[in-house]
Design a protein around this motif. Sequence first.
Motif, mmCIF file in Angstrom:
data_model
loop_
_atom_site.group_PDB
_atom_site.id
_atom_site.type_symbol
_atom_site.label_atom_id
_atom_site.label_comp_id
_atom_site.label_asym_id
_atom_site.label_seq_id
_atom_site.Cartn_x
_atom_site.Cartn_y
_atom_site.Cartn_z
ATOM 1 N N GLY A 1 -14.605 -15.543 -17.762
ATOM 2 C CA GLY A 1 -13.161 -15.447 -17.529
ATOM 3 C C GLY A 1 -12.788 -15.389 -16.072
ATOM 4 O O GLY A 1 -11.624 -15.215 -15.734
ATOM 5 N N LYS B 1 -5.378 -1.764 -18.706
ATOM 6 C CA LYS B 1 -4.478 -1.842 -19.868
ATOM 7 C C LYS B 1 -4.585 -0.581 -20.714
ATOM 8 O O LYS B 1 -3.575 -0.035 -21.182
ATOM 9 C CB LYS B 1 -4.819 -3.077 -20.700
ATOM 10 C CG LYS B 1 -3.864 -3.315 -21.860
ATOM 11 C CD LYS B 1 -4.175 -4.635 -22.571
ATOM 12 C CE LYS B 1 -3.168 -4.886 -23.693
ATOM 13 N NZ LYS B 1 -3.430 -6.179 -24.387
ATOM 14 N N ARG C 1 -1.895 -7.445 -15.601
ATOM 15 C CA ARG C 1 -2.118 -8.510 -14.626
ATOM 16 C C ARG C 1 -0.784 -9.138 -14.235
ATOM 17 O O ARG C 1 -0.102 -9.751 -15.039
ATOM 18 C CB ARG C 1 -3.058 -9.566 -15.203
ATOM 19 C CG ARG C 1 -3.177 -10.840 -14.358
ATOM 20 C CD ARG C 1 -2.548 -11.990 -15.151
ATOM 21 N NE ARG C 1 -2.391 -13.208 -14.392
ATOM 22 C CZ ARG C 1 -1.202 -13.652 -13.975
ATOM 23 N NH1 ARG C 1 -0.093 -12.975 -14.160
ATOM 24 N NH2 ARG C 1 -1.119 -14.805 -13.357
ATOM 25 N N ASP D 1 -7.233 -17.091 -13.711
ATOM 26 C CA ASP D 1 -5.898 -16.525 -13.919
ATOM 27 C C ASP D 1 -5.919 -15.227 -14.717
ATOM 28 O O ASP D 1 -5.085 -14.359 -14.519
ATOM 29 C CB ASP D 1 -5.009 -17.559 -14.609
ATOM 30 C CG ASP D 1 -3.533 -17.280 -14.408
ATOM 31 O OD1 ASP D 1 -3.177 -16.677 -13.376
ATOM 32 O OD2 ASP D 1 -2.727 -17.648 -15.272
ATOM 33 N N MET D 2 -6.881 -15.096 -15.645
ATOM 34 C CA MET D 2 -6.953 -13.912 -16.514
ATOM 35 C C MET D 2 -5.607 -13.641 -17.170
ATOM 36 O O MET D 2 -5.176 -12.490 -17.328
ATOM 37 C CB MET D 2 -7.464 -12.697 -15.732
ATOM 38 C CG MET D 2 -8.851 -12.891 -15.140
ATOM 39 S SD MET D 2 -9.547 -11.415 -14.342
ATOM 40 C CE MET D 2 -11.196 -12.004 -13.864
ATOM 41 N N SER D 3 -4.955 -14.726 -17.564
ATOM 42 C CA SER D 3 -3.570 -14.635 -18.057
ATOM 43 C C SER D 3 -3.464 -13.936 -19.403
ATOM 44 O O SER D 3 -2.354 -13.590 -19.832
ATOM 45 C CB SER D 3 -2.961 -16.037 -18.150
ATOM 46 O OG SER D 3 -3.728 -16.859 -19.006
ATOM 47 N N GLU D 4 -4.608 -13.717 -20.086
ATOM 48 C CA GLU D 4 -4.530 -12.984 -21.349
ATOM 49 C C GLU D 4 -4.041 -11.552 -21.136
ATOM 50 O O GLU D 4 -3.636 -10.883 -22.086
ATOM 51 C CB GLU D 4 -5.881 -12.991 -22.073
ATOM 52 C CG GLU D 4 -7.022 -12.302 -21.342
ATOM 53 C CD GLU D 4 -7.847 -13.227 -20.471
ATOM 54 O OE1 GLU D 4 -9.068 -13.026 -20.375
ATOM 55 O OE2 GLU D 4 -7.265 -14.149 -19.862
ATOM 56 N N TYR D 5 -4.088 -11.091 -19.888
ATOM 57 C CA TYR D 5 -3.604 -9.734 -19.573
ATOM 58 C C TYR D 5 -2.212 -9.744 -18.930
ATOM 59 O O TYR D 5 -1.735 -8.707 -18.470
ATOM 60 C CB TYR D 5 -4.616 -9.004 -18.687
ATOM 61 C CG TYR D 5 -5.864 -8.639 -19.443
ATOM 62 C CD1 TYR D 5 -5.923 -7.483 -20.212
ATOM 63 C CD2 TYR D 5 -6.974 -9.476 -19.425
ATOM 64 C CE1 TYR D 5 -7.057 -7.153 -20.933
ATOM 65 C CE2 TYR D 5 -8.125 -9.155 -20.149
ATOM 66 C CZ TYR D 5 -8.161 -7.993 -20.901
ATOM 67 O OH TYR D 5 -9.293 -7.675 -21.634
ATOM 68 N N GLN E 1 -9.446 -5.343 -16.012
ATOM 69 C CA GLN E 1 -8.139 -5.588 -16.617
ATOM 70 C C GLN E 1 -7.992 -4.767 -17.905
ATOM 71 O O GLN E 1 -6.949 -4.140 -18.144
ATOM 72 C CB GLN E 1 -7.974 -7.075 -16.938
ATOM 73 C CG GLN E 1 -8.314 -8.041 -15.821
ATOM 74 C CD GLN E 1 -7.275 -8.086 -14.728
ATOM 75 O OE1 GLN E 1 -6.087 -7.904 -14.984
ATOM 76 N NE2 GLN E 1 -7.709 -8.303 -13.495
ATOM 77 N N THR F 1 -13.351 -9.598 -16.812
ATOM 78 C CA THR F 1 -12.015 -9.069 -17.086
ATOM 79 C C THR F 1 -12.052 -7.590 -17.465
ATOM 80 O O THR F 1 -11.019 -7.027 -17.839
ATOM 81 C CB THR F 1 -11.344 -9.863 -18.227
ATOM 82 O OG1 THR F 1 -12.169 -9.791 -19.403
ATOM 83 C CG2 THR F 1 -11.153 -11.328 -17.844
#
Length: 357
Positions: free
Chosen positions: A39, A225, A247, A238-242, A221, A218
Motif C-alpha cells: 500500500g 484511526k 489521512r 495515496d493510502m486513500s482507504e483512510y 494509519q 498503512t
Amino acid sequence: MKLTTLLTSAAMALGLATAGVAADKTKVGFVYVGPVGDGGWTYEHDQGRKAVVAEFGDQVETVFVENVAEGPDSERVMTQMALEGADLIFTTSFGYMDPTINVAKKFPNVKFEHATGYKRSDNVSTYSARFYEGRAVQGTIAGHMTKSNVIGYIGSFPIPEVIRGINSAYIHAKKVNPDVEFKIVWAFTWFDPAKEADAAKVLIEQGADVILQHTDSTAPQAAAKAAGDVITFGQASDMSEYAPFPRVSSIIDDWAPYYIARTQAVIDGTWSSKDTWDGIGAGMVGIGEISDAVPADVKAEALALKEKLASGEYHSFTGPLNKQDGTPWLADGETADDGTLAGMTFYVEGLEGDIPQ
C-alpha cells in the motif's frame, strides 16, 4: 522421408523464429524491499512496472522479486536476474546500493538503476525523488491542524533522505505554528506493520495528534484511526482507504514515466549512466487529494506552496536557517545546494534529540 525431413526442418525453423522473437524482447527486472501489496513504497514501484508493460506490450518482459532483504539476499536476487537474461534491473531500496554495484561489475552488459542511492558506474544509474518537497506541504497542513502542538514522525533509517524529510516537515510546520514540537521514533525498518503500529501508538501516547511516516505500510494509519482524533498523511502512495480522515493528504511517488523512459532508452540503445532527482515540478512527487477534513484556507495555502515548489519559485530549504546546535547554515534568502541535501546528516535548529548512528 522427404516429408518428415521437411516437417522437421519447418519445425526447427519455427522454433528458431520463436526463439528469435523471444530474444528480441527487452527483459526488465525489479527488486523490491517489501510486498507489492504494502500500500506504499513497493506498491508504487510495481505500478511503475505495470506501466512499462502497458506501454511496450510484447516488446518487453518484466520480472520482479518482492520482500528482498537489503544485503546478501539482494545480491543473490540481482545475480539470478542477470543470469536469466535481464537487460535492465531496477533495484528499489537504499540498502541495495553496494549489492547493485557489486553485481553490475560482474555483468557489464546489463543496465542497472538504483533508487535513492549515490554510487554510480558505467552501467549503474541512480534515481530518486525530492520527497522533501512533499514534506513541506505536509508540514504546512500539520502545523495548522495540530491542537496539541505535538507532531509525531516515524523514521525508517537515519539516512539523508529521511533526515531531509524530517527537517522539511519541521521547518514548514514551525513557519505556520511557532509552538509546534516534533517527536521522532525510529523504527529501523522500511516495512514492518507491527513495528510501525507500535511507533504510532508511542507517539500518540506522547501527545501527538498528527503522525507523519517514512515507512511503507498503512499500519500507522490504522493506529491513528483506532485512536480517534489523530491526523495522518499517506506515504509513497495515496493510502486513500483512510481518507478523508485520518489521512488528510499524501505524498505519491510516480515512477511510471521514469521507468518507461529508461526502458525505452535500453530498447533504443541510447541508455547511459546518469543521476536523476526530480520533484513536484517534474511529476515524480505528487500531492494526494487534500480532504475536506482540512479547512479551506489551510488547503489553499498548502496548494499555493505546492505550486511554488513545482515552478521553482520557492525552495523547501530557504534561509535563514541554522543547524540544530545553533551554528548558521543558510543566510536570509539563501537556498540549500543539492550536495548538502544529498548528504544531510544534521537536524535544523529547534528539533530535539540526536540522530542515531
